[in-house]
Write a protein that holds these residues in place. Structure first.
Motif, mmCIF file in Angstrom:
data_model
loop_
_atom_site.group_PDB
_atom_site.id
_atom_site.type_symbol
_atom_site.label_atom_id
_atom_site.label_comp_id
_atom_site.label_asym_id
_atom_site.label_seq_id
_atom_site.Cartn_x
_atom_site.Cartn_y
_atom_site.Cartn_z
ATOM 1 N N THR A 40 -26.780 11.626 97.424
ATOM 2 C CA THR A 40 -27.638 11.674 96.237
ATOM 3 C C THR A 40 -28.902 10.851 96.434
ATOM 4 O OG1 THR A 40 -26.546 9.752 95.229
ATOM 5 C CG2 THR A 40 -25.647 11.920 94.711
ATOM 6 N N THR A 41 -29.877 11.115 95.574
ATOM 7 C CA THR A 41 -31.087 10.296 95.491
ATOM 8 C C THR A 41 -31.195 9.793 94.063
ATOM 9 O OG1 THR A 41 -32.275 11.486 97.230
ATOM 10 C CG2 THR A 41 -33.606 10.312 95.619
ATOM 11 N N GLU A 42 -31.287 8.472 93.925
ATOM 12 C CA GLU A 42 -31.356 7.844 92.605
ATOM 13 C C GLU A 42 -32.769 7.315 92.386
ATOM 14 O OE1 GLU A 42 -28.462 5.058 89.823
ATOM 15 O OE2 GLU A 42 -28.317 4.947 92.001
ATOM 16 N N ILE A 43 -33.423 7.816 91.345
ATOM 17 C CA ILE A 43 -34.803 7.448 91.033
ATOM 18 C C ILE A 43 -34.792 6.640 89.737
ATOM 19 C CG2 ILE A 43 -37.149 8.323 90.694
ATOM 20 C CD1 ILE A 43 -35.963 11.058 91.818
ATOM 21 N N SER A 44 -35.284 5.400 89.805
ATOM 22 C CA SER A 44 -35.175 4.506 88.652
ATOM 23 C C SER A 44 -36.474 3.767 88.396
ATOM 24 C CB SER A 44 -34.056 3.485 88.874
ATOM 25 O OG SER A 44 -32.848 4.110 89.210
ATOM 26 N N VAL A 45 -36.762 3.567 87.113
ATOM 27 C CA VAL A 45 -37.878 2.722 86.683
ATOM 28 C C VAL A 45 -37.280 1.515 85.970
ATOM 29 C CG1 VAL A 45 -39.927 2.560 85.229
ATOM 30 C CG2 VAL A 45 -39.447 4.683 86.473
ATOM 31 N N LEU A 46 -37.671 0.319 86.408
ATOM 32 C CA LEU A 46 -37.114 -0.910 85.858
ATOM 33 C C LEU A 46 -38.206 -1.793 85.277
ATOM 34 C CD1 LEU A 46 -35.675 -0.300 88.900
ATOM 35 C CD2 LEU A 46 -34.122 -1.999 88.012
ATOM 36 N N SER A 47 -37.810 -2.612 84.323
ATOM 37 C CA SER A 47 -38.709 -3.600 83.733
ATOM 38 C C SER A 47 -37.876 -4.614 82.965
ATOM 39 C CB SER A 47 -39.717 -2.919 82.791
ATOM 40 O OG SER A 47 -40.603 -3.869 82.234
ATOM 41 N N LEU A 48 -38.276 -5.875 83.008
ATOM 42 C CA LEU A 48 -37.583 -6.953 82.289
ATOM 43 C C LEU A 48 -36.092 -7.006 82.616
ATOM 44 C CD1 LEU A 48 -39.348 -6.653 78.824
ATOM 45 C CD2 LEU A 48 -39.657 -8.468 80.514
ATOM 46 N N GLY A 49 -35.762 -6.794 83.875
ATOM 47 C CA GLY A 49 -34.383 -6.926 84.333
ATOM 48 C C GLY A 49 -33.467 -5.787 83.978
ATOM 49 N N GLY A 50 -33.997 -4.723 83.389
ATOM 50 C CA GLY A 50 -33.161 -3.600 82.996
ATOM 51 C C GLY A 50 -33.742 -2.270 83.430
ATOM 52 N N ILE A 51 -32.988 -1.211 83.207
ATOM 53 C CA ILE A 51 -33.408 0.130 83.596
ATOM 54 C C ILE A 51 -34.056 0.827 82.401
ATOM 55 C CG2 ILE A 51 -32.622 2.372 84.406
ATOM 56 C CD1 ILE A 51 -30.309 0.912 85.779
ATOM 57 N N VAL A 52 -35.285 1.287 82.590
ATOM 58 C CA VAL A 52 -35.995 2.012 81.535
ATOM 59 C C VAL A 52 -35.556 3.477 81.540
ATOM 60 C CG1 VAL A 52 -38.248 2.658 80.616
ATOM 61 C CG2 VAL A 52 -37.949 0.434 81.741
ATOM 62 N N ILE A 53 -35.673 4.119 82.671
ATOM 63 C CA ILE A 53 -35.179 5.488 82.847
ATOM 64 C C ILE A 53 -34.635 5.611 84.266
ATOM 65 C CG2 ILE A 53 -36.628 6.686 81.163
ATOM 66 C CD1 ILE A 53 -38.543 7.392 83.405
ATOM 67 N N SER A 54 -33.674 6.497 84.430
ATOM 68 C CA SER A 54 -33.083 6.699 85.751
ATOM 69 C C SER A 54 -32.531 8.112 85.838
ATOM 70 C CB SER A 54 -31.975 5.677 86.014
ATOM 71 O OG SER A 54 -31.459 5.822 87.328
ATOM 72 N N LYS B 82 -28.611 15.526 93.331
ATOM 73 C CA LYS B 82 -27.644 15.719 94.415
ATOM 74 C C LYS B 82 -28.325 16.223 95.685
ATOM 75 C CE LYS B 82 -23.662 16.383 91.408
ATOM 76 N NZ LYS B 82 -22.510 17.236 91.055
ATOM 77 N N ILE B 83 -29.293 15.447 96.126
ATOM 78 C CA ILE B 83 -29.983 15.737 97.388
ATOM 79 C C ILE B 83 -30.104 14.425 98.152
ATOM 80 C CG2 ILE B 83 -32.080 16.575 98.506
ATOM 81 C CD1 ILE B 83 -32.642 18.204 95.989
ATOM 82 N N GLY B 84 -29.612 14.401 99.381
ATOM 83 C CA GLY B 84 -29.697 13.197 100.190
ATOM 84 C C GLY B 84 -29.692 13.546 101.670
ATOM 85 N N GLY B 85 -29.295 12.580 102.482
ATOM 86 C CA GLY B 85 -29.299 12.793 103.923
ATOM 87 C C GLY B 85 -28.406 13.944 104.366
#
Length: 267
Positions: free
Chosen positions: A94-108, A112-115
Motif C-alpha cells: 500500500t501507499t499511505e498519503i497523510s497530511v499532519l499538523s500540530l502532532g495529529g493527522i488532518v487527512i489521510s 492499494k498500490i505499492g512495490g
C-alpha cells in the motif's frame, strides 16, 4: 493491507521476535509501542492492542500510535508544529498519503498500490515482451537495477540478465532485459500514486497546502527508492519532493523517538 488476519500466528511471530531480540532471556513488564495504519477500523486497531496484551510476552503497557506520525518523526520532521506536513509512505502493498499538523493527522488516505504492484507490472511486461515467465524476486531485481520513474527518449538504454522460464518451450532461459521495458512497465502504477497524491493536495486545507508547497513533500518506504520518483512527483505536482534519509526505517525510528515522548501517544 496492514491489518491482522490471523492473531494466533501473529502472537507466535511476536513472541519469537521478542525472544530473539532479548537473546532468549525471560523478560517481563516491558512497554510496547505499536504503529498502526490510519485507514483501519476501531476493531482492527483494537486487534493490534489485544495482540500484545493476550500474548506470552507479558507486556506492562501497550501504546498505539498512528503510523504516519511515527513515519514523519522518523523522517526528521517537526510534527508538533502548526505548519502542514505531507508524508507519502510507499510500502510493499500500500501507499499511505497523510497530511499532519500540530502532532495529529488532518487527512489521510491509503491506496492499494505499492512495490508489489510494480513487481507485478514488471512480470507482465517481461512475459509480453520476451515470452519469459519470471518470479517476484527477479522482478524486484530488475526494478532495482533498471527501474526509473523519469525516462525519456534521449535516456540511455541499458540491459541486465533476466532469468526465468520460456513460455513456449517451458525451459529455463536467460534474456537481456531492456531498461525501456521496465520503465514503461512501472510508469502506470507510479502515475496512479502521483494522481492520489494530487487528490490529497486538493483536499488539504488552503493554509496547510501553502506550507506543503513551501516546504515540500517527504516520501518514505521502500518504494521511495525507485530512481527518480521524487523528480516525477515534483515535475507533475509543481511541489518540492524529498526522499527521507532512511526511508526503510522511518516508522521504527519514529516510534523509538516516541518512547521518550509518551505524552504524544494515544493509549
Amino acid at each position: 493491507f496492514g491489518v491482522i488476519a490471523d492473531i494466533e500466528n501473529m502472537q507466535t511471530l511476536l513472541f519469537n521476535f521478542f525472544n530473539k531480540i532479548n537473546e532468549g532471556k525471560k523478560i517481563t513488564g516491558s512497554d510496547f509501542y505499536i504503529a498502526v495504519p490510519t485507514d483501519v477500523t476501531e476493531v482492527e486497531k483494537r486487534a493490534f492492542y489485544e495482540l500484545v496484551v493476550d500474548s506470552k510476552v507479558k507486556a506492562k503497557n501497550v501504546y498505539v500510535v498512528d503510523k504516519p506520525v511515527a513515519d514523519a518523526i522518523g523522517a526528521g520532521l517537526d510534527v508538533t508544529s502548526s505548519k502542514g506536513i505531507m508524508v507519502v509512505n510507499i510500502g510493499a502493498e500500500t501507499t499511505e498519503i497523510s497530511v499532519l499538523s500540530l502532532g495529529g493527522i488532518v487527512i489521510s488516505r491509503t491506496i492499494k498500490i505499492g512495490g508489489s504492484k510494480l513487481d507485478e507490472s514488471i512480470i507482465a511486461a517481461v512475459r509480453k515482451e520476451y515470452n519469459l515467465i519470471i518470479g517476484k524476486r527477479t522482478a524486484e531485481k530488475l526494478k532495482i537495477e533498471l527501474g526509473s520513474a523519469v525516462c525519456s527518449n534521449d535516456s540511455e538504454e541499458v540491459f541486465t540478465d533476466g532469468y526465468g522460464r520460456n513460455v513456449i518451450s517451458g525451459l529455463p532461459v536467460s534474456v537481456k532485459v531492456s531498461s525501456k521495458v521496465i520503465q514503461s512497465a512501472i510508469a502506470d502504477p507510479l502515475h496512479q500514486i502521483m494522481d492520489s497524491v494530487k487528490v490529497m493536495l486538493e483536499r488539504t486545507p488552503p493554509e496547510l497546502a501553502a506550507d506543503i508547497i513551501d516546504k515540500g513533500i517527504v516520501i518514505t518506504g521502500g518504494g521511495s527508492l525507485v530512481d527518480g520518483i521524487n523528480l516525477l512527483l515534483a515535475q507533475e505536482l509543481k511541489v518540492p519532493v524529498f526522499v527521507a534519509e532512511s526511508p526503510l526505517t522511518c516508522v521504527a525510528e519514529g516510534t523509538g523517538v516516541l518512547l521518550d515522548n509518551i505524552y504524544m501517544i494515544e493509549r
